[in-house]
Design a protein around this motif. Sequence first.
Motif, PDB file in Angstrom:
ATOM      1  N   ALA A   1      78.769  60.642  28.813  1.00  0.00           N
ATOM      2  CA  ALA A   1      80.084  60.086  29.154  1.00  0.00           C
ATOM      3  C   ALA A   1      81.206  60.969  28.615  1.00  0.00           C
ATOM      4  O   ALA A   1      82.162  61.292  29.332  1.00  0.00           O
ATOM      5  CB  ALA A   1      80.209  58.668  28.604  1.00  0.00           C
ATOM      6  N   ALA A   2      81.104  61.389  27.358  1.00  0.00           N
ATOM      7  CA  ALA A   2      82.162  62.191  26.731  1.00  0.00           C
ATOM      8  C   ALA A   2      82.332  63.544  27.415  1.00  0.00           C
ATOM      9  O   ALA A   2      83.464  63.951  27.716  1.00  0.00           O
ATOM     10  CB  ALA A   2      81.856  62.389  25.246  1.00  0.00           C
ATOM     11  N   LEU A   3      81.232  64.235  27.668  1.00  0.00           N
ATOM     12  CA  LEU A   3      81.343  65.564  28.278  1.00  0.00           C
ATOM     13  C   LEU A   3      81.755  65.487  29.746  1.00  0.00           C
ATOM     14  O   LEU A   3      82.417  66.398  30.254  1.00  0.00           O
ATOM     15  CB  LEU A   3      80.045  66.350  28.099  1.00  0.00           C
ATOM     16  CG  LEU A   3      79.751  66.768  26.650  1.00  0.00           C
ATOM     17  CD1 LEU A   3      78.426  67.500  26.558  1.00  0.00           C
ATOM     18  CD2 LEU A   3      80.874  67.617  26.076  1.00  0.00           C
ATOM     19  N   LYS A   4      81.424  64.399  30.418  1.00  0.00           N
ATOM     20  CA  LYS A   4      81.885  64.210  31.796  1.00  0.00           C
ATOM     21  C   LYS A   4      83.408  64.019  31.802  1.00  0.00           C
ATOM     22  O   LYS A   4      84.110  64.628  32.613  1.00  0.00           O
ATOM     23  CB  LYS A   4      81.177  63.003  32.422  1.00  0.00           C
ATOM     24  CG  LYS A   4      81.672  62.626  33.796  1.00  0.00           C
ATOM     25  CD  LYS A   4      81.154  63.561  34.860  1.00  0.00           C
ATOM     26  CE  LYS A   4      81.416  63.033  36.247  1.00  0.00           C
ATOM     27  NZ  LYS A   4      82.621  63.543  36.866  1.00  0.00           N
ATOM     28  N   ILE A   5      83.903  63.199  30.886  1.00  0.00           N
ATOM     29  CA  ILE A   5      85.352  63.004  30.779  1.00  0.00           C
ATOM     30  C   ILE A   5      86.038  64.323  30.425  1.00  0.00           C
ATOM     31  O   ILE A   5      87.062  64.681  31.009  1.00  0.00           O
ATOM     32  CB  ILE A   5      85.690  61.923  29.731  1.00  0.00           C
ATOM     33  CG1 ILE A   5      85.279  60.539  30.255  1.00  0.00           C
ATOM     34  CG2 ILE A   5      87.181  61.949  29.367  1.00  0.00           C
ATOM     35  CD1 ILE A   5      85.302  59.449  29.202  1.00  0.00           C
ATOM     36  N   ALA A   6      85.463  65.056  29.482  1.00  0.00           N
ATOM     37  CA  ALA A   6      86.042  66.348  29.086  1.00  0.00           C
ATOM     38  C   ALA A   6      86.098  67.300  30.271  1.00  0.00           C
ATOM     39  O   ALA A   6      87.117  67.962  30.503  1.00  0.00           O
ATOM     40  CB  ALA A   6      85.224  66.955  27.946  1.00  0.00           C
ATOM     41  N   SER A   7      85.025  67.374  31.043  1.00  0.00           N
ATOM     42  CA  SER A   7      84.998  68.237  32.216  1.00  0.00           C
ATOM     43  C   SER A   7      86.021  67.779  33.263  1.00  0.00           C
ATOM     44  O   SER A   7      86.702  68.600  33.875  1.00  0.00           O
ATOM     45  CB  SER A   7      83.591  68.259  32.822  1.00  0.00           C
ATOM     46  OG  SER A   7      83.575  69.076  33.971  1.00  0.00           O
ATOM     47  N   ASP A   8      86.133  66.482  33.436  1.00  0.00           N
ATOM     48  CA  ASP A   8      87.113  65.939  34.390  1.00  0.00           C
ATOM     49  C   ASP A   8      88.540  66.277  33.974  1.00  0.00           C
ATOM     50  O   ASP A   8      89.401  66.524  34.821  1.00  0.00           O
ATOM     51  CB  ASP A   8      86.954  64.420  34.526  1.00  0.00           C
ATOM     52  CG  ASP A   8      85.687  64.010  35.265  1.00  0.00           C
ATOM     53  OD1 ASP A   8      85.015  64.892  35.852  1.00  0.00           O
ATOM     54  OD2 ASP A   8      85.356  62.808  35.230  1.00  0.00           O
ATOM     55  N   ARG A   9      88.797  66.294  32.667  1.00  0.00           N
ATOM     56  CA  ARG A   9      90.130  66.653  32.182  1.00  0.00           C
ATOM     57  C   ARG A   9      90.450  68.114  32.509  1.00  0.00           C
ATOM     58  O   ARG A   9      91.572  68.444  32.883  1.00  0.00           O
ATOM     59  CB  ARG A   9      90.236  66.414  30.676  1.00  0.00           C
ATOM     60  CG  ARG A   9      90.300  64.945  30.326  1.00  0.00           C
ATOM     61  CD  ARG A   9      90.400  64.733  28.842  1.00  0.00           C
ATOM     62  NE  ARG A   9      90.504  63.309  28.542  1.00  0.00           N
ATOM     63  CZ  ARG A   9      90.523  62.805  27.325  1.00  0.00           C
ATOM     64  NH1 ARG A   9      90.476  63.603  26.271  1.00  0.00           N
ATOM     65  NH2 ARG A   9      90.602  61.504  27.140  1.00  0.00           N
ATOM     66  N   VAL A  10      89.441  68.966  32.363  1.00  0.00           N
ATOM     67  CA  VAL A  10      89.632  70.373  32.721  1.00  0.00           C
ATOM     68  C   VAL A  10      89.908  70.478  34.220  1.00  0.00           C
ATOM     69  O   VAL A  10      90.807  71.210  34.646  1.00  0.00           O
ATOM     70  CB  VAL A  10      88.396  71.216  32.326  1.00  0.00           C
ATOM     71  CG1 VAL A  10      88.469  72.611  32.921  1.00  0.00           C
ATOM     72  CG2 VAL A  10      88.279  71.293  30.810  1.00  0.00           C
ATOM     73  N   GLN A  11      89.160  69.718  35.018  1.00  0.00           N
ATOM     74  CA  GLN A  11      89.366  69.750  36.473  1.00  0.00           C
ATOM     75  C   GLN A  11      90.769  69.285  36.841  1.00  0.00           C
ATOM     76  O   GLN A  11      91.413  69.884  37.704  1.00  0.00           O
ATOM     77  CB  GLN A  11      88.318  68.908  37.190  1.00  0.00           C
ATOM     78  CG  GLN A  11      88.468  68.989  38.699  1.00  0.00           C
ATOM     79  CD  GLN A  11      87.230  68.549  39.437  1.00  0.00           C
ATOM     80  OE1 GLN A  11      86.288  68.061  38.848  1.00  0.00           O
ATOM     81  NE2 GLN A  11      87.241  68.732  40.735  1.00  0.00           N
ATOM     82  N   ALA A  12      91.237  68.233  36.184  1.00  0.00           N
ATOM     83  CA  ALA A  12      92.584  67.729  36.474  1.00  0.00           C
ATOM     84  C   ALA A  12      93.650  68.771  36.127  1.00  0.00           C
ATOM     85  O   ALA A  12      94.643  68.901  36.836  1.00  0.00           O
ATOM     86  CB  ALA A  12      92.836  66.440  35.697  1.00  0.00           C
ATOM     87  N   LYS A  13      93.418  69.528  35.067  1.00  0.00           N
ATOM     88  CA  LYS A  13      94.418  70.505  34.627  1.00  0.00           C
ATOM     89  C   LYS A  13      94.322  71.836  35.376  1.00  0.00           C
ATOM     90  O   LYS A  13      95.329  72.441  35.717  1.00  0.00           O
ATOM     91  CB  LYS A  13      94.272  70.748  33.131  1.00  0.00           C
ATOM     92  CG  LYS A  13      95.361  71.628  32.564  1.00  0.00           C
ATOM     93  CD  LYS A  13      95.356  71.627  31.058  1.00  0.00           C
ATOM     94  CE  LYS A  13      96.521  72.456  30.541  1.00  0.00           C
ATOM     95  NZ  LYS A  13      96.666  72.367  29.106  1.00  0.00           N
ATOM     96  N   TYR A  14      93.087  72.299  35.633  1.00  0.00           N
ATOM     97  CA  TYR A  14      92.907  73.642  36.184  1.00  0.00           C
ATOM     98  C   TYR A  14      92.338  73.683  37.602  1.00  0.00           C
ATOM     99  O   TYR A  14      92.232  74.754  38.187  1.00  0.00           O
ATOM    100  CB  TYR A  14      91.999  74.467  35.263  1.00  0.00           C
ATOM    101  CG  TYR A  14      92.575  74.647  33.880  1.00  0.00           C
ATOM    102  CD1 TYR A  14      93.642  75.510  33.648  1.00  0.00           C
ATOM    103  CD2 TYR A  14      92.057  73.943  32.801  1.00  0.00           C
ATOM    104  CE1 TYR A  14      94.169  75.672  32.381  1.00  0.00           C
ATOM    105  CE2 TYR A  14      92.583  74.096  31.526  1.00  0.00           C
ATOM    106  CZ  TYR A  14      93.636  74.960  31.318  1.00  0.00           C
ATOM    107  OH  TYR A  14      94.164  75.115  30.073  1.00  0.00           O
ATOM    108  N   GLY A  15      91.911  72.525  38.111  1.00  0.00           N
ATOM    109  CA  GLY A  15      91.421  72.486  39.483  1.00  0.00           C
ATOM    110  C   GLY A  15      89.922  72.714  39.640  1.00  0.00           C
ATOM    111  O   GLY A  15      89.416  72.753  40.756  1.00  0.00           O
ATOM    112  N   PHE A  16      89.210  72.848  38.538  1.00  0.00           N
ATOM    113  CA  PHE A  16      87.755  73.011  38.608  1.00  0.00           C
ATOM    114  C   PHE A  16      87.134  72.393  37.355  1.00  0.00           C
ATOM    115  O   PHE A  16      87.764  72.367  36.299  1.00  0.00           O
ATOM    116  CB  PHE A  16      87.350  74.488  38.733  1.00  0.00           C
ATOM    117  CG  PHE A  16      87.978  75.373  37.697  1.00  0.00           C
ATOM    118  CD1 PHE A  16      87.388  75.562  36.455  1.00  0.00           C
ATOM    119  CD2 PHE A  16      89.176  76.024  37.955  1.00  0.00           C
ATOM    120  CE1 PHE A  16      87.971  76.365  35.494  1.00  0.00           C
ATOM    121  CE2 PHE A  16      89.769  76.840  37.004  1.00  0.00           C
ATOM    122  CZ  PHE A  16      89.160  77.005  35.759  1.00  0.00           C
ATOM    123  N   PRO A  17      85.900  71.876  37.469  1.00  0.00           N
ATOM    124  CA  PRO A  17      85.259  71.266  36.310  1.00  0.00           C
ATOM    125  C   PRO A  17      84.904  72.318  35.256  1.00  0.00           C
ATOM    126  O   PRO A  17      84.845  73.507  35.543  1.00  0.00           O
ATOM    127  CB  PRO A  17      83.999  70.622  36.889  1.00  0.00           C
ATOM    128  CG  PRO A  17      83.743  71.337  38.169  1.00  0.00           C
ATOM    129  CD  PRO A  17      85.069  71.819  38.667  1.00  0.00           C
TER     130      PRO A  17
END
Length: 95
Positions: free
Chosen positions: A46-62
């Motif tokens: 759950a934590a690493l999925k959220i972390a990856s999603d945050r990167v995607q929201a900011k940079y456009g890719f997981p």
Amino acid sequence: MPEMRFQIEWPDGTQETCYSPSLVVKDYLAVGETYSLEEFVTKIRAALKIASDRVQAKYGFPCGLALGQLKEIESKAMGYRDLPDPKVRAIQFIE
């Protein structure tokens, strides 16, 4: 985005330092706490999925590093599933 590392101890006593592109891991693990293997994997997934999603929201890719770390943890955890009551301990957060 503040990245961090977190150190864990596997059921066999080996220690590993893991990566997260976000501090969100702190919302899922507590230093000094011991978790059942299944609970640990569920929390880290759950934590690493959220972390990856945050990167995607900011940079456009997981975040490939977060997803790679998750795969590594899941793979290593499979090796401990047959132990009676395997536990993982959160040792420290490294920021």
